[in-house]
Design an enzyme around this catalytic site. Structure first.
Site, PDB file in Angstrom:
ATOM      1  N   TYR A 111       0.873  -1.180   0.000  1.00  0.00           N
ATOM      2  CA  TYR A 111       0.000   0.000   0.000  1.00  0.00           C
ATOM      3  C   TYR A 111       0.904   1.221   0.000  1.00  0.00           C
ATOM      4  O   TYR A 111       1.892   1.299   0.743  1.00  0.00           O
ATOM      5  CB  TYR A 111      -0.894   0.027   1.241  1.00  0.00           C
ATOM      6  CG  TYR A 111      -1.707   1.297   1.375  1.00  0.00           C
ATOM      7  CD1 TYR A 111      -2.956   1.401   0.788  1.00  0.00           C
ATOM      8  CD2 TYR A 111      -1.210   2.396   2.074  1.00  0.00           C
ATOM      9  CE1 TYR A 111      -3.692   2.565   0.886  1.00  0.00           C
ATOM     10  CE2 TYR A 111      -1.941   3.564   2.181  1.00  0.00           C
ATOM     11  CZ  TYR A 111      -3.185   3.643   1.588  1.00  0.00           C
ATOM     12  OH  TYR A 111      -3.910   4.806   1.689  1.00  0.00           O
ATOM     13  N   GLU A 113      -3.421   7.633  -3.885  1.00  0.00           N
ATOM     14  CA  GLU A 113      -3.329   6.297  -3.296  1.00  0.00           C
ATOM     15  C   GLU A 113      -3.065   5.272  -4.386  1.00  0.00           C
ATOM     16  O   GLU A 113      -3.743   5.275  -5.419  1.00  0.00           O
ATOM     17  CB  GLU A 113      -4.618   5.954  -2.553  1.00  0.00           C
ATOM     18  CG  GLU A 113      -4.608   4.567  -1.913  1.00  0.00           C
ATOM     19  CD  GLU A 113      -5.944   4.217  -1.291  1.00  0.00           C
ATOM     20  OE1 GLU A 113      -6.062   4.379  -0.065  1.00  0.00           O
ATOM     21  OE2 GLU A 113      -6.871   3.825  -2.030  1.00  0.00           O
TER      22      GLU A 113
END
Length: 391
Positions: free
Chosen positions: A109, A197
């Site tokens: 992530y 993101e």
């Protein structure tokens, strides 16, 4: 402004971020054609909505053949996808993204954010990327690593090395991940992004780093510097409320409460909503009146709130200064109420430039209001009225 996945990937790719081969489709036939044009053994078919959580809601489908891509597209296109981040009605899927499936050795992530405490860019990362990341991070925040950057986005090489080590990035893939991070930071800063993101950031068996999924939020207040996003800005509006607000120089987000909020300034708006929640109330919206908004434009925002039958009270919390002075907001309230049959009570708190004049307007125009001398007093009173304890 929220940017859908396909556009976020286009922007990132322009700055050197590696993304899977793929393209957007609006019809089943287009989806199958996209798949046939890809040199891939498997495909990912992804609903293009602005809310997150689509993977867990069935909005991402893996398909082995172009015909299977078409079948998945047929199920997704035109459907309403309800995720943990949408309301009960969900979002209509008008586009899908068809891309080559990527073989995964490691899934990370990565996010670029602006740290609100110091207005500095910051990286967030985790060794546990993927669909379940948000739930896992909520249950165990320690899985998230952070790295603060310089104000201009400069990256300390030694600090980045430690960051990658904490994420468990294999030595053979560190150069690729380093390059992807540097490209992501450049893309974010040059496009005035508040948030980028990449989840998952996939490391392939060949040690390449690929942005398999991406989302981006651009600063609405910086859009005047980016005329190239004008079409995207129109398409990014989720409902008529937000469309009308955007057309009238208002930042507006619908929530599910019963206290309508009229505020100038994003920081003051967030603080007001936090105080309402802390006092046991439920804000019906977030509002930030931009400095360029006129009283007529602000009135349109107030009319949106008055049109919502679930709103029991309006909390007006304005600080006059700069381009937006208090009497401008008071005049807006007068315009809106003169065109509405509803007489929703108003708790009015004004401070700063022309605050006294604004209070005079509220009184002289006989608007259904009561004045509050502080934010806390205004919030407390609004929550009491909304809960039926206003007498």
């Amino acid at each position: 402004m929220y940017i859908p996945e396909y556009h976020a990937k286009e922007i990132l790719a322009q700055y050197g971020v590696t993304i899977p081969d793929g393209g957007v489709a609006r019809t089943v036939a287009e989806a199958e054609d996209r798949a046939r044009a890809l040199k891939a053994e498997r495909f990912a078919v992804k609903a293009q909505i602005l809310a997150g959580g689509r993977g867990a809601a069935g909005g991402v489908v893996m398909a082995p053949t172009p015909s299977a891509v078409g079948e998945a597209a047929g199920r997704l296109l035109g459907s309403r996808l309800v995720t943990a981040q949408t309301d009960a009605e969900g979002e209509v899927v008008e586009r899908i993204y068809v891309e080559a499936a990527i073989e995964t050795a490691h899934s990370l992530y990565l996010a670029f954010v602006i740290d609100p405490t110091g207005a500095r860019p910051m990286l967030l990362g985790s060794a546990r990327g993927g669909v379940e990341f948000e739930a896992e991070a909520q249950a165990d925040p320690s899985i998230l690593e952070t790295l603060h950057l310089a104000h201009d986005g400069a990256i300390d090489e030694a600090a980045l090395g430690g960051f990658l080590e904490r994420l468990g990035v294999p030595e053979a893939a560190r150069a690729a991940v380093h390059a992807l991070i540097a490209a992501t930071v450049r893309a974010a800063l040059r496009n005035d992004a508040l948030f980028v993101e990449i989840n998952p950031l996939v490391i392939t068996p060949a040690h390449d780093a690929v942005a398999v999924d991406a989302k981006m939020i651009l600063d609405d207040n910086a859009l005047f510097r980016h005329p190239e996003f004008e079409t995207t800005a129109r398409e990014a509006v989720r409902d008529d409320y937000e469309r009308i607000a955007r057309e009238n120089d208002l930042n507006f987000v619908r929530l599910e409460g019963n206290i309508g909020v009229v505020v100038n300034g994003a920081g003051l708006g967030l603080a007001t909503n936090d105080m309402i929640a802390d006092a046991g109330g439920r804000p019906a919206n977030f509002m930030d009146i931009r400095t360029t908004a006129t009283s007529f434009q602000i009135a349109r925002g107030v009319e949106l709130l008055l049109s919502d039958p679930g709103i029991k009270v309006l909390l007006v919390n304005v600080h006059g200064g700069g381009m937006t002075v208090c009497d401008t907001v008071a005049e807006a309230l007068n315009f809106a109420y003169s065109r509405s049959d509803r007489r929703v009570p108003v708790v009015f708190r004004a401070a700063g430039q022309n605050a006294d004049w604004a209070r005079s307007i509220m009184k002289d125009r006989r608007l259904p209001h009561e004045n509050a001398t502080s934010m806390r007093a205004a919030v407390t009173r609004a929550v009491a009225i909304a809960s039926g304890k206003g007498a």
